[in-house]
Design a protein around this motif. Sequence first.
Motif, PDB file in Angstrom:
ATOM      1  N   GLN A 173       0.750  18.249  20.447  1.00 22.35           N
ATOM      2  CA  GLN A 173       0.362  19.062  21.596  1.00 22.35           C
ATOM      3  C   GLN A 173       0.469  20.539  21.239  1.00 22.35           C
ATOM      4  N   THR A 176      -2.528  21.460  19.094  1.00 23.29           N
ATOM      5  CA  THR A 176      -3.733  21.736  19.873  1.00 23.29           C
ATOM      6  C   THR A 176      -3.757  23.186  20.335  1.00 23.29           C
ATOM      7  N   ASN A 180      -6.632  25.980  19.113  1.00 17.27           N
ATOM      8  CA  ASN A 180      -7.493  26.603  20.114  1.00 17.27           C
ATOM      9  C   ASN A 180      -7.261  28.108  20.196  1.00 17.27           C
ATOM     10  N   ARG A 293     -11.801  26.064  14.786  1.00 13.44           N
ATOM     11  CA  ARG A 293     -10.899  24.951  15.105  1.00 13.44           C
ATOM     12  C   ARG A 293     -10.682  24.081  13.875  1.00 13.44           C
ATOM     13  N   ASN A 297      -7.004  23.472  11.987  1.00 17.47           N
ATOM     14  CA  ASN A 297      -6.362  22.153  12.001  1.00 17.47           C
ATOM     15  C   ASN A 297      -6.308  21.501  10.626  1.00 17.47           C
ATOM     16  N   ASN A 477      -1.381  11.907  21.523  1.00 14.93           N
ATOM     17  CA  ASN A 477      -1.821  12.942  20.595  1.00 14.93           C
ATOM     18  C   ASN A 477      -1.608  12.570  19.136  1.00 14.93           C
ATOM     19  N   SER A 542     -12.881  15.186  21.413  1.00 11.79           N
ATOM     20  CA  SER A 542     -12.114  16.170  20.661  1.00 11.79           C
ATOM     21  C   SER A 542     -12.566  16.251  19.207  1.00 11.79           C
ATOM     22  N   TYR A 544     -10.710  17.298  16.967  1.00 12.05           N
ATOM     23  CA  TYR A 544      -9.542  16.944  16.168  1.00 12.05           C
ATOM     24  C   TYR A 544      -9.482  15.443  15.893  1.00 12.05           C
TER      25      TYR A 544
END
Length: 567
Positions: A173, A176, A180, A293, A297, A477, A542, A544
Motif C-alpha cells: 500500500q 502504491t 503514484n 509509474r 515500481n 496488495n 492496475s 502494477y
Amino acid sequence: MQGQVYSRLGSFGAGTPSPPPPPSPVRAGGRRTPSKAGSARGSLEAAAGVGWAGAAKRAAWALLAALLRRQAVFLFAPLLYVAAMLLYMGSLPLDVVPRIIARSAPGSVYRSPQLYARLRAEMDADNYTDALATVWRQTYKGGVWRPCIHNMSKSLPESNGYIYVEANGGLNQQRTSICNAVAIAGFLNATLVIPNFHFHSIWKDPSKFSDIYDEEHFVKRLQNDVRVVDKVPDYIMERFGHNLSNVINFKIKAWSPIKYYKDVVLPKLVEERISPFANRLSFDAPPVVQRLRCLANFEALKFSNPIATLSETLIARMKEKSVGSNGKYIAVHLRFEEDMVAFSCCVYDGGDEEKKEMDAAREIGWRGKFTKRGRVIRPGVIRMNGKCPLTPLEVGLMLRGMGFSNNTAIFLASGKIYRSEKTMAPLLEMFPLLQTKETLASDEELAPFENFSSRMAAIDYSVCAYSEVFVTTQGGNFPHFLMGHRRYLYGGHSKTIKPDKRRLAILFDNPRIGWKSLKRHLLNMRTHSDAKGVELKRPNESIYTFPCPDCMCRLNRTAHSKPIHPR
C-alpha cells in the motif's frame, strides 16, 4: 297454404317439419270457438306442463345439493387426512418415525478435514510426474514481452514546487503511494520529497524509507525524470511554522484523472510552493504518466541492501532444497492469520472455542464493526462466494490435486498462522519439504527484521518473486503487486496459480467426490491459471498488476526472458 314454405332442415332438434294445426270453428262475428274436445286436451296439456316443470326443479335442487355435499368433502378432506396421519404417527415408536434433515447448500460448510481423511490413502497411492517441469505450457504463445521503459536524457526545467508523501498501510500500500507520487511529481514538474511512512496501529512498523528501499538507487534512477530531495527547504517550512500539518491539504476525490491535477492542483502548487500528496490518481492515465509509474515500481524501488542480501541467501537455500526439481520451487502466499480469519467472519471446525476467539479478535481489531444493530453475517454465504481464507489443509489438497507430489519444495509466505500446530499439520504431511523464512534463516539472521512487518514482508516478496510457481490464496496488495512484478521479470507471464475459490468450496464440500474426479477438476483449474498468465491491462485495472503493454513491449520470439533482480 301453398305459399307457406317449410325449412328442409326443420326445427332445431327435429327430423321432419310438423303439419299445421286443424282449423277451429268460427263464431258469428268472425271469432273461432273452442270445442269441448279441444278444451279438455288443453287442460291435460297444461297439467302435464306443470308436472314436467316441477320435476325439473326437483332434479336441479337434488343436483345442487349433491354438489354442495361434495364440496364440503373437498374442504374437509385435508383436515381429515392430517388428523389421520397424526393419529398414525402417534401410535408408532420414536425409533421408527423418519426424521426430516435440512441439508445445507453446496459449498456453505467447511468439510475439508473429512474429505482429506477419506481421500488420503488414494492420494498417497497416486503416481505423480514432475509437475513443475510442465506446469506452464502456454507461457510464451504469441511472443515474449520485455521491459521497455526508455531512459530520458533531458535537463529538467525549474521546479513548480514540492510534493511530500505520508504513505500509510502495509508494504505494498505504501508502494502504491510512492509510485503514484512519482508520476504526479514528474507530470507537474514538481520536486518529490523522500516519502515518510506513517506509523499504523495495525502494522506497528516504525521503519523509514531507507530501511526498506535503497534510497541512493531510487534518487539516481529517477534523476532524468523527477527531482528527489531529502526534505523541504527551511525557507518554505518557515511559512508553516516548520510543521507540515499546517500545509493546505487539497480535498481530492478518489480516482481523479490526471487532468484534475493539472487544472486544480498545479495552480495551488505554484502559489503555495508545497503540496501534500493524496493517493487518489486513477488507474488510467496518459502514456507519459504510466511510464513514470512503471519506472518507479519496476526499476527505482529496489529493496535495501540488508533485505536484498538476506533474500538472496534464502533463495539460494530454497533452490538447494529443490534439487529434485532442478532448483524449482513453489511459493504460497497464505492468509490464515488470526486477524484475517476473524475479519472474514467464516466458520471452520473449531466449534465454540473458535467462536469465542474470533468474537474477541473482531472486537479488539474492529470495535463494534461486526456487532452493529441490523448487521447480518451469513458465514455459509461468505464461503459459497469464495471469500473465506483457504486453510493450510485446503492449500495442500489443492496442490496435490493439481499434480504436485510430496517431493515438491514449497516456500510459505505468511504471518503467524491461526492455531498453527493444528492447522499446519496436514499441509506438512502432504508437503514435508515446506519451508518459511523462519525455518530457512537462523535467529541471528532474522533478528534485525523480526519486529518490523514491512521488512519481513519484503523478504517474503523477494523469495516469492524467484519461485517457479506462485500461489495466491486470498487477494490483496501483496499478490497483486507480485503478479505484476513476475510478469515484468518472466516475459509477461505471471506464473501464478489463482484458484477459483467458489469452485473449491463446492468441491471440498462434496461428500461423494472421488480422488480422480477431484484431481480432474483441479488440473483444469491449473490449466486456466496458465491461460490467464499473460494478460493485457484493461481500463480501470492496475498497471502494477498488468504491466503489459504500458511497461513492456512484445517481441516475436519464444526465448525465455532473462530474469531481473526483484526490486
